[in-house]
Design a protein around this motif. Structure first.
Motif, short mmCIF file in Angstrom:
data_model
loop_
_atom_site.label_atom_id
_atom_site.label_comp_id
_atom_site.label_asym_id
_atom_site.label_seq_id
_atom_site.Cartn_x
_atom_site.Cartn_y
_atom_site.Cartn_z
N MET A 1 0.83 -1.18 0.00
CA MET A 1 0.00 0.00 0.00
C MET A 1 0.88 1.24 0.00
SD MET A 1 -3.12 -0.79 2.53
CE MET A 1 -3.43 -2.49 2.90
N THR A 2 0.53 2.17 -0.86
CA THR A 2 1.31 3.40 -0.95
C THR A 2 0.46 4.59 -0.53
OG1 THR A 2 0.73 3.73 -3.26
CG2 THR A 2 2.73 2.48 -2.82
N ILE A 3 1.13 5.60 0.00
CA ILE A 3 0.46 6.84 0.38
C ILE A 3 1.27 8.00 -0.17
CG2 ILE A 3 -0.25 8.33 2.28
CD1 ILE A 3 -0.81 5.84 3.92
N ASN A 4 0.64 8.83 -0.98
CA ASN A 4 1.25 10.02 -1.54
C ASN A 4 1.59 10.98 -0.40
OD1 ASN A 4 1.18 12.82 -2.50
ND2 ASN A 4 0.62 11.97 -4.48
N PRO A 5 2.85 11.43 -0.28
CA PRO A 5 3.23 12.32 0.82
C PRO A 5 2.43 13.63 0.86
CG PRO A 5 5.18 11.50 -0.32
CD PRO A 5 3.99 11.05 -1.12
N ARG A 6 2.10 14.17 -0.30
CA ARG A 6 1.30 15.40 -0.35
C ARG A 6 -0.08 15.17 0.27
NH1 ARG A 6 -1.40 18.01 -5.73
NH2 ARG A 6 -2.35 19.79 -4.72
N ILE A 7 -0.71 14.03 -0.06
CA ILE A 7 -2.03 13.72 0.47
C ILE A 7 -1.94 13.46 1.97
CG2 ILE A 7 -4.06 12.22 0.24
CD1 ILE A 7 -3.22 13.94 -2.31
N LYS A 8 -0.92 12.75 2.40
CA LYS A 8 -0.72 12.46 3.82
C LYS A 8 -0.56 13.74 4.62
CE LYS A 8 0.52 9.79 7.39
NZ LYS A 8 -0.42 9.91 8.48
N SER A 9 0.22 14.68 4.09
CA SER A 9 0.43 15.95 4.78
C SER A 9 -0.88 16.72 4.93
CB SER A 9 1.45 16.79 3.99
OG SER A 9 1.58 18.06 4.55
N SER A 10 -1.67 16.76 3.87
CA SER A 10 -2.97 17.44 3.93
C SER A 10 -3.90 16.72 4.91
CB SER A 10 -3.60 17.48 2.53
OG SER A 10 -4.88 18.06 2.59
#
Length: 137
Positions: free
Chosen positions: A1-10
């Motif tokens: 599973m991957t999580i986009n760092p930009r989305i995680k930060s938001s």
């Protein structure tokens, strides 16, 4: 599973998601998944997860799916979104899977499906359909 760092930060800046105990599970191109436990403070009078919990994570999953497809100089806001509640939110946690139906520069059509999970078994409890609007930062 991957999580986009930009989305995680938001996502990490959303106090509402923290209040609900929600977590960002996964992101992809035009997709996002959010899960939240059905806590004692997020239940309705009959003991099921409240529709507000279902709506909140469904809206956010759809919004983050849209955010994965727009430039870093923009964010998204919900222009409108509709929910169909299909069954009571009965279980241990809810899982919202958002996706982009049609990307656009001014408007993005999005959807999400919310499932109640008990002992690893998912039951479809809601579907949302809406429009996100990209806005400049």
């Amino acid at each position: 599973m991957t999580i986009n760092p930009r989305i995680k930060s938001s996502f990490d800046r959303q106090s509402m998601m923290r209040t609900l105990g929600a977590s960002l599970v996964e992101t992809g191109d035009g997709t996002a998944t959010i899960a939240a436990p059905i806590l004692s403070g997020t239940r309705q009078q009959q003991g099921f997860g409240h529709a507000g919990l279902t709506f909140s994570i469904g809206d956010s999953a759809a919004g983050y799916a849209a955010l994965t497809l727009i430039p870093e100089t923009q964010e998204v806001v919900t222009a409108e979104i509709k929910i169909n509640l299909l069954a009571p939110a009965k279980g241990d946690r809810l899982i919202a899977r958002g996706r982009v139906i049609k990307p656009g520069r001014r408007l993005m059509v999005v959807a999400s499906d919310v499932y109640a999970e008990t002992d690893g078994i998912e039951r479809h409890i809601a579907c949302l359909m809406g429009t996100m609007m990209p806005v400049d930062l």
